[in-house]
Design an enzyme around this catalytic site. Structure first.
Site, PDB file in Angstrom:
ATOM      1  N   CYS A 128     -37.432  13.240 -30.155  1.00  0.00           N
ATOM      2  CA  CYS A 128     -37.220  14.429 -29.497  1.00  0.00           C
ATOM      3  C   CYS A 128     -38.486  14.477 -28.657  1.00  0.00           C
ATOM      4  O   CYS A 128     -39.704  14.513 -29.202  1.00  0.00           O
ATOM      5  CB  CYS A 128     -37.008  15.619 -30.585  1.00  0.00           C
ATOM      6  SG  CYS A 128     -36.659  17.146 -29.863  1.00  0.00           S
TER       7      CYS A 128
ATOM      8  N   CYS B 195     -37.602  19.228 -25.202  1.00  0.00           N
ATOM      9  CA  CYS B 195     -37.268  19.614 -23.812  1.00  0.00           C
ATOM     10  C   CYS B 195     -36.334  20.884 -23.863  1.00  0.00           C
ATOM     11  O   CYS B 195     -36.320  21.922 -23.147  1.00  0.00           O
ATOM     12  CB  CYS B 195     -36.552  18.724 -22.836  1.00  0.00           C
ATOM     13  SG  CYS B 195     -34.801  18.293 -23.714  1.00  0.00           S
TER      14      CYS B 195
ATOM     15  N   ASN C   9       0.900  -1.231   0.014  1.00  0.00           N
ATOM     16  CA  ASN C   9       0.108   0.111   0.097  1.00  0.00           C
ATOM     17  C   ASN C   9       1.047   1.228   0.166  1.00  0.00           C
ATOM     18  O   ASN C   9       1.306   1.687   1.151  1.00  0.00           O
ATOM     19  CB  ASN C   9      -0.804   0.032   1.089  1.00  0.00           C
ATOM     20  CG  ASN C   9      -2.101   1.166   1.120  1.00  0.00           C
ATOM     21  OD1 ASN C   9      -1.561   2.153   0.661  1.00  0.00           O
ATOM     22  ND2 ASN C   9      -2.776   0.990   1.947  1.00  0.00           N
ATOM     23  N   PHE C  10       1.091   1.796  -1.140  1.00  0.00           N
ATOM     24  CA  PHE C  10       1.931   3.185  -1.496  1.00  0.00           C
ATOM     25  C   PHE C  10       0.856   4.078  -1.660  1.00  0.00           C
ATOM     26  O   PHE C  10       1.244   5.035  -2.535  1.00  0.00           O
ATOM     27  CB  PHE C  10       3.118   2.832  -2.514  1.00  0.00           C
ATOM     28  CG  PHE C  10       4.247   1.769  -2.042  1.00  0.00           C
ATOM     29  CD1 PHE C  10       4.209   1.575  -0.670  1.00  0.00           C
ATOM     30  CD2 PHE C  10       4.615   1.346  -3.126  1.00  0.00           C
ATOM     31  CE1 PHE C  10       5.286   0.417  -0.363  1.00  0.00           C
ATOM     32  CE2 PHE C  10       5.649   0.079  -2.644  1.00  0.00           C
ATOM     33  CZ  PHE C  10       6.265   0.055  -1.362  1.00  0.00           C
TER      34      PHE C  10
ATOM     35  N   CYS D 112     -26.403  24.548 -26.548  1.00  0.00           N
ATOM     36  CA  CYS D 112     -25.759  25.182 -27.665  1.00  0.00           C
ATOM     37  C   CYS D 112     -25.759  26.673 -27.928  1.00  0.00           C
ATOM     38  O   CYS D 112     -24.796  27.394 -28.232  1.00  0.00           O
ATOM     39  CB  CYS D 112     -26.302  24.397 -29.078  1.00  0.00           C
ATOM     40  SG  CYS D 112     -25.172  24.605 -30.542  1.00  0.00           S
TER      41      CYS D 112
ATOM     42  N   CYS E 273      -2.211   5.556   0.148  1.00  0.00           N
ATOM     43  CA  CYS E 273      -3.178   6.374   1.157  1.00  0.00           C
ATOM     44  C   CYS E 273      -2.745   7.409   1.548  1.00  0.00           C
ATOM     45  O   CYS E 273      -1.410   7.575   1.980  1.00  0.00           O
ATOM     46  CB  CYS E 273      -3.131   5.612   2.731  1.00  0.00           C
ATOM     47  SG  CYS E 273      -4.511   3.603   2.503  1.00  0.00           S
TER      48      CYS E 273
ATOM     49  N   CYS F 199     -30.773  20.815 -25.538  1.00  0.00           N
ATOM     50  CA  CYS F 199     -29.755  20.931 -26.556  1.00  0.00           C
ATOM     51  C   CYS F 199     -29.517  22.357 -27.014  1.00  0.00           C
ATOM     52  O   CYS F 199     -28.470  22.842 -27.313  1.00  0.00           O
ATOM     53  CB  CYS F 199     -29.928  19.846 -27.655  1.00  0.00           C
ATOM     54  SG  CYS F 199     -31.602  20.216 -28.657  1.00  0.00           S
TER      55      CYS F 199
END
Length: 432
Positions: A346, A349, A136-137, A356, A139, A352
């Site tokens: 579609c 909503c 374990n290197f 955009c 934590c 998009c």
């Protein structure tokens, strides 16, 4: 049905799904339940030197980042290595391995950075029957302040040195667990290889503060009015983990070293992505802590179905995507796509359009009746509309054929050309 049996550096397990070294693997009771649920292997929670036990905090140990539906996206933990006596852990490991000889059982180790300490702990675990060790290197909290964990993992020379000690004093296969809290993960991986490591595992947790209590004005989890940085894991770290696994898999110096992939594996698909990028198996923690040990059953079934549907074996999956991982300057700058909206799918909503119009290239028009159409003359194919659309496959990207005119530039699509040879690259012109 696809054969999921795994042989990772000579360590056999009935499937490639292991539990990572963490609270779920802290004791015999947990590990037995994990094996009964179907896990192929476990990495026992990190053991330390014999002596006064580690003292963990007795207040909250976890902080969390939730999604909008309170789904756990990431967990920050400030828990240390095991606080149970070494002899108790070793006795339980031996008992579990005796009863589950077909399952992989790896012991995670973390002791001070001197040869005698490593020699002593390795001598003490030899007769447990465990299949290997994981160093374990990684934590980033608590133990790092004591010169262990990521304090070692951030120094390649230390990684190489300790790995050599382990290979010198132990017959067991050695996995080196790497920290992500470093600029270039290939350097510690190279050091592990030089030291003789049989494999590397990554990523360990990411140094983090997940949130601040705005009444107490302290990081969470809060201990008596104070908070500390901890280790971050869960689905949110998966993209970072995938990149680091891929970097090691495609680095000429480390290509071919076995990799155990860790970081946000929640579903069979997550596991398959890690394997496609070079991981020979995967380790899981947060998913088990969130959904319980039986989450592995979905992983097993899903990977079976995926491999069967693609007529692919597990070894054929491992590393299959590595040749397609490249650097930005090698990407084809003449590759052109355009967004296409399926009007039947579609739901109007407008996500998009909003994304955009406000933040991208004004390449989607809203027509009367909330009909959204792509303006090809403005579309740069950034894919943002696809990403924000709530309807899967409603918006797709159409690839232009070679010679087809790009309406945005008025230029026919050409063949492959990357930045190293592009006319706009001053260095490319200088080389002519």
């Amino acid at each position: 049905m696809a054969d999921l049996r795994s042989n990772f550096i000579g360590i056999k397990s009935p499937n490639p799904f292991w539990l990572a070294s963490a609270p779920p693997t802290d004791k015999e009771y947990n590990v037995r339940r994990a094996f009964q649920a179907g896990w192929g292997g476990v990495v026992w929670k990190t053991l330390g030197s014999e002596g006064p036990p580690v003292v963990n905090v007795n207040g909250p140990r976890y902080g969390v980042i939730h999604g909008a539906d309170r789904r756990v996206l990431g967990i920050n933990n400030i828990e240390l290595i095991t606080d149970r006596p070494l002899e108790v852990n070793l006795r339980e490991i031996k008992s579990v391995k005796r009863d589950y000889p077909d399952r992989a059982l790896i012991i995670s180790l973390m002791v001070p950075c001197d040869e005698d300490s490593w020699k002593d702990i390795l001598h003490r675990i030899e007769d447990t029957g465990a299949d290997g060790v994981e160093l374990n290197f990684g934590c980033p909290h608590g133990m790092a302040e004591r010169g262990m964990g990521s304090a070692v993992g951030q120094v390649p020379e230390y990684i190489e040195m300790v790995t050599r000690w382990v290979k010198k004093h132990s017959r067991m296969p050695c996995i080196v667990k790497l920290t992500p809290n470093i600029t270039d993960v290939t350097k510690p991986a190279e050091a592990a290889k030089r030291g003789g490591a049989d494999a590397v595992s990554l990523i360990n947790t990411i140094n983090s503060i997940t949130s601040v209590d705005l009444d107490l004005f302290a990081p969470q989890p809060t201990i008596d009015g104070k908070g500390s940085h901890g280790g971050y894991c869960g689905p949110a770290v998966k993209p970072i983990a995938l990149n680091m696994v891929a970097e090691i898999a495609r680095n000429p110096v480390t290509a071919g070293i076995p990799i155990s992939g860790i970081g946000g594996v929640t579903t069979w698909r997550d596991a398959a992505e890690f394997m496609a990028l070079g991981a020979g198996n995967v380790q899981v923690c947060t998913a088990a802590m969130t959904y319980g040990f039986k989450v592995v059953q979905e992983m097993i079934t899903g990977l079976h179905d995926y491999l069967d549907s693609h007529e692919m074996t597990l070894p054929e999956l491992i590393g299959r995507a590595v040749p397609n991982v490249t650097d930005w300057q090698q990407l084809n700058l003449n590759y052109v796509t355009k967004a296409v909206i399926d009007q039947d799918a579609c739901i109007s909503c407008g996500r998009c359009y909003a994304a955009c119009e406000d933040t991208s290239h004004q390449a989607i028009a809203m027509k009367p009746g909330r009909v959204f159409e792509v303006i090809e003359e403005e579309c740069v194919a950034c894919n943002l509309c696809v990403d924000v659309c709530p309807v899967e496959n409603c918006i797709t990207m159409r690839e232009l054929e070679i010679g087809e005119i790009d309406k945005r530039t008025g230029i026919p699509r050409g063949g492959y050309a990357n930045w190293t040879s592009h006319q706009n690259n001053p260095m490319a012109r200088a080389a002519e």
